[in-house]
Design a protein around this motif. Structure first.
Motif, PDB file in Angstrom:
ATOM      1  N   LEU A 251       7.884  36.263 -12.599  1.00 36.15           N
ATOM      2  CA  LEU A 251       8.377  36.019 -11.215  1.00 36.15           C
ATOM      3  C   LEU A 251       9.706  35.619 -11.193  1.00 36.15           C
ATOM      4  N   GLU A 254      11.679  38.886 -10.945  1.00 31.60           N
ATOM      5  CA  GLU A 254      11.679  39.361  -9.414  1.00 31.60           C
ATOM      6  C   GLU A 254      12.819  38.549  -8.768  1.00 31.60           C
ATOM      7  N   PRO A 291       6.655  42.736 -12.856  1.00 32.36           N
ATOM      8  CA  PRO A 291       5.114  42.585 -12.487  1.00 32.36           C
ATOM      9  C   PRO A 291       4.241  43.500 -13.199  1.00 32.36           C
ATOM     10  N   ILE A 305       1.836  39.353  -8.111  1.00 33.17           N
ATOM     11  CA  ILE A 305       2.965  38.761  -8.833  1.00 33.17           C
ATOM     12  C   ILE A 305       4.404  39.063  -8.029  1.00 33.17           C
ATOM     13  N   LEU A 308       4.338  37.254  -4.860  1.00 31.84           N
ATOM     14  CA  LEU A 308       4.512  35.744  -4.843  1.00 31.84           C
ATOM     15  C   LEU A 308       5.938  35.365  -5.262  1.00 31.84           C
ATOM     16  N   ALA A 309       6.521  36.186  -5.848  1.00 30.38           N
ATOM     17  CA  ALA A 309       7.963  35.949  -6.078  1.00 30.38           C
ATOM     18  C   ALA A 309       8.821  35.968  -4.989  1.00 30.38           C
ATOM     19  N   LEU A 312       8.123  32.517  -3.192  1.00 33.20           N
ATOM     20  CA  LEU A 312       8.651  31.317  -3.780  1.00 33.20           C
ATOM     21  C   LEU A 312      10.339  30.825  -3.117  1.00 33.20           C
ATOM     22  N   LEU A 341      11.612  28.940 -14.437  1.00 36.51           N
ATOM     23  CA  LEU A 341      11.320  29.387 -13.095  1.00 36.51           C
ATOM     24  C   LEU A 341      11.629  28.429 -12.127  1.00 36.51           C
TER      25      LEU A 341
END
Length: 789
Positions: A251, A254, A291, A305, A308-309, A312, A341
């Motif tokens: 994460l 990315e 990922p 993955i 999702l990055a 966020l 993160l």
């Protein structure tokens, strides 16, 4: 006026019928009290109570020394209190004189009592400090890795937990909560010092209603809420156990590659981002943490993955990291990677954003209440410097004098000959219980204060019957929950049970420091003193407590609503990192730590990194043991407490703990729901009953801890008949930095049970043995031992 008591699982009201018989009911202001709590009274009066002092027969016959397999098998002889206390005092005096105080270990762990005076650990440590000191343990099984790591890279764990945003702040501000290990409501049923209002379940619903999205990254769906809410409230991303660090690094990769990282925050509030980024981008080792790389490790599709990055940081994001993640090999890494993160996202210090350790772990996290130092018994000073990390007790017993690493230092295990245990049960919370049984045979003497005939009592030489919370007066207080309870006795002591203070005072008198231990106060005198001492501290925090007599008359003081909304966690640091630095070496969040790198601990780099555990689904060992065992906390008790209650027994299948398997994993083995199976690896085996659920990732087996250890005997070769998963978990430090427990790194196989079935004897009352009078040296070396009956 209502009569109250308090337990770790909640405040309870005491009601009585016309004949004066007591019963418990939940505190009327608790919105979600756990059902199992109502079974405490019946469990406290049952046949498994330790009613009289008891001495292991082999210890009486042969005297102190290694037990040669006798502990846990010899049986016990009941004696009177004078005999028992004389024997304890005499043995403690012998060990001190012959071997010094470094030969004495004070074993007490955690959840003994919600009351602050009858807190077994405080009582025992005070006693042993007055006796010249003892070998202590550091930190906890729950947070052994995190408590060592976080002060180096962020701040002290207690400071962090006390500063977590309350649930209302999260509902107002958090829009994406990424939960590694979920928010398990079953864990939030409890709190040291006593849970007040159980708010986690309702708070999750309020957050969802305000628009917060939840993502549960976990091998088990039930880690979020209680599992029933999962489809409506949270997306579940099944992940291979122990691989969260790889997921987090991907994460971060990315976000950095997309240019979505918060450059300003990383430059002003973090140290070592360049070194961390080089690792994430693969500039230091040639392997970008993409990922696709993480997908091969975690089992999570690379596309999810990457997506999702991108999600966020678009809105206020909070990374929630369950305590369970760091109870594994290399357990420091997921906590450090989660912090990194959150730093890359840049929401640390904003309301409802950043990092949390962890909502759902205990009830108090997310609770709003004034914080002050409550009633606390002073323990004095321990003149002995020797210590062990708490999870290394078997190593200490096996290898006295052997070196061990810990938090940058090199130490040696002391040679302990006398263990005094009050509060806690090592045969619940330790790992590789068959190994612990062997280690337990080595000391000269083991003394245990116990309420019930648990495995800890059955493996002790001298068992001293202790009262339960329901049999004594105390003050219930949790520093974060905002209430104080005048706990009055609900029932008379069962049998000849005494409270820990009275037990230790009797030993102290025999050793010549009884007055120093009691200071001339009885229980009521101590409660009055401790309460009055904390009143000025409470007033400084904005809480005006009445005098002690008025407090006792009222029974309960609820000041949880008196507190103003807390400032966001790390808000002052975010606003002004120069004048409000962190306690780390740099004063900032350390994404690369020169100090940790300089410790030279094997395999421990100066930044977060993915390291393969010895036992995980990608290991060669998985060909032999192809299921990863998750041993989580039970929903129907606190650890092993109340396991003998009706609430806990009702969840068993033919008396055995369930093991939950994915339906396809069960089908591959020809297993159906309700079948009894052997769960095993090289360390041992246990009998369990199959339950299937599609709420598990493939290749995962899940067994709750808490079944009382029930070794089936030599003919069954290390089998626990009852289903305690800690016969299977590995007893190894998670890293040389913290030496925390690594219970969640565990591979097993499951097969149908065939052949004779060992009976469950965990809840059978002991059969006491009779013996003629035996004379042993007492405290003064001369007094004869009274007759044993």
């Amino acid at each position: 006026m209502p009569h109250y008591t308090a337990a770790h699982w909640g405040i309870q009201e005491v009601i009585r019928d016309r004949a004066g018989n007591p019963a418990l009911r939940p505190w009327r202001d608790d919105p979600d009290p756990p059902a199992f709590a109502m079974h405490a009274l019946a469990a406290s009066t049952g046949e498994l109570r330790v009613r009289r002092p008891a001495i292991r027969r082999g210890w009486l016959e042969h005297g102190p020394g290694p037990a040669r397999g006798g502990r846990g098998r010899d049986g016990h002889v009941e004696v009177d209190w004078n005999t028992a206390l004389d024997l304890v005092a005499g043995e403690l005096a012998r060990v001190r004189a012959a071997h010094g105080n470094e030969a004495i270990f004070g074993g007490s762990y955690g959840w003994a009592s919600a009351g602050r005076f009858h807190h077994a650990q405080s009582q025992l440590h005070r006693f042993l400090n007055l006796a010249g000191g003892f070998v202590r343990s550091t930190h906890s099984y729950s947070l052994g890795a995190a408590r060592v790591l976080l002060p180096h890279v962020l701040a002290d764990m207690d400071r962090l937990q006390a500063g977590h945003d309350d649930w209302d702040t999260l509902a107002a501000h958090t829009r994406l909560m990424l939960c590694f290990g979920g928010i398990p409501v079953r864990n939030a049923q409890i709190d040291p010092g006593g849970a007040g209002r159980h708010e986690a379940r309702g708070a999750i619903a309020r957050m969802a209603a305000r628009g917060c999205r939840f993502i549960n990254v976990s091998p088990t769906r039930d880690d979020f809420g209680d599992g029933r809410e999962q489809p409506a409230l949270a997306e579940w991303i099944p992940i291979r156990p122990n691989t969260d660090t790889a997921f987090m690094l991907a994460l971060a990769h990315e976000l950095i590659v997309l240019g979505r990282h918060d450059r300003a925050f990383l430059a002003s509030h973090c140290s070592g981002f360049g070194r961390f980024a080089d690792h994430v981008l693969g500039l230091d080792d040639g392997q970008p943490k993409t990922p696709e790389w993480a997908a091969d490790i975690t089992g999570v599709p690379a596309a999810r993955i990457a997506a999702l990055a991108r999600e966020l940081g678009r809105e206020r994001s909070l990374i929630n990291v369950a305590w369970s993640l760091q109870r594994a090999e290399h357990g420091e890494q997921p906590y450090w990677a989660a912090l990194a993160l959150a730093a890359v996202i840049g929401h640390i210090g904003l309301p409802g954003g950043g990092i949390a350790f962890a909502y759902g772990a205990v009830n108090a996290i997310g609770y709003r209440g004034p914080k002050f130092h409550g009633p606390t018994l002073a323990q004095g000073r321990n003149p002995v410097s020797a210590f062990i990390p708490v999870a290394r007790i078997a190593d200490m017993l096996f290898d006295p004098g052997a070196p061990f690493e810990y938090d940058g230092g090199r130490h040696r295990y002391p040679h302990v000959r006398y263990l005094h245990w009050a509060g806690g049960n090592p045969f619940h919370h330790h790992q590789d219980l068959n190994r612990l049984v062997r280690a337990w045979q080595l000391p000269d003497t083991i003394v245990a204060h116990e309420q019930f005939w648990t495995a800890a009592a059955r493996h002790a030489d001298i068992v001293l019957p202790a009262t339960t919370t329901l049999e004594r007066a105390d003050i219930g207080f949790s520093s974060r929950e905002g209430h104080m309870v005048a706990m009055r006795p609900v029932i008379a002591p069962v049998g000849e049970a005494r409270d820990d203070h009275a037990i230790l005072a009797g030993i102290a008198r025999r050793l010549g420091f009884g007055e120093a231990f009691t200071e001339g106060l009885d229980t009521e005198g101590w409660l009055r003193r401790l309460y009055e001492e904390c009143r000025p501290r409470a007033e400084a925090a904005g809480v005006r407590l009445p005098g002690y007599d008025a407090f006792v008359e009222r029974g309960l003081i609820d000041f949880s609503r008196a507190a103003e909304p807390p400032e966001p966690l790390l808000a002052r640091f975010r606003a002004d990192p120069i004048n409000h630095p962190l306690p780390s070496d740099s004063g900032r969040i350390e994404l690369h730590s020169p100090r940790l790198a300089g410790f030279g601990h094997t395999g421990f780099a100066g930044h977060p990194r993915w390291r393969e555990p010895t036992e995980w689904l990608g290991a060669a060992l998985a060909r032999q043991y192809p299921l990863h065992l998750i041993s989580d906390q039970p929903a129907n008790k606190l650890h092993g407490q109340l396991d003998h209650s009706a609430a806990s027994r009702a969840d068993r299948v033919r008396g055995r703990e369930p093991v939950v398997l994915h339906p396809l994993d069960a089908a591959e083995r020809g297993l159906a729901d309700g079948e009894l199976v052997r769960v095993f690896n090289d360390r041992g085996a246990c009998v369990a009953a199959v339950r299937t659920s599609d709420g598990l990732a493939r290749g995962v087996a899940c067994m709750a801890t808490g079944a009382w250890f029930d070794p089936a005997g030599p003919e069954f070769d290390g089998v626990c008949a009852h289903g305690n998963p800690n016969v299977l978990t590995q007893d190894a430090g998670c890293s040389p930095l913290s030496q925390g427990c690594s219970a969640q790194s565990c591979l097993v196989q499951v097969e149908r049970w065939t052949g004779p079935l060992p009976p469950v004897r965990a809840f059978d009352p002991p059969a006491f043995v009779a013996t003629p009078p035996i004379r042993l040296p007492l405290a003064n070396g001369a007094s004869p031992c009274p007759s044993l009956t």
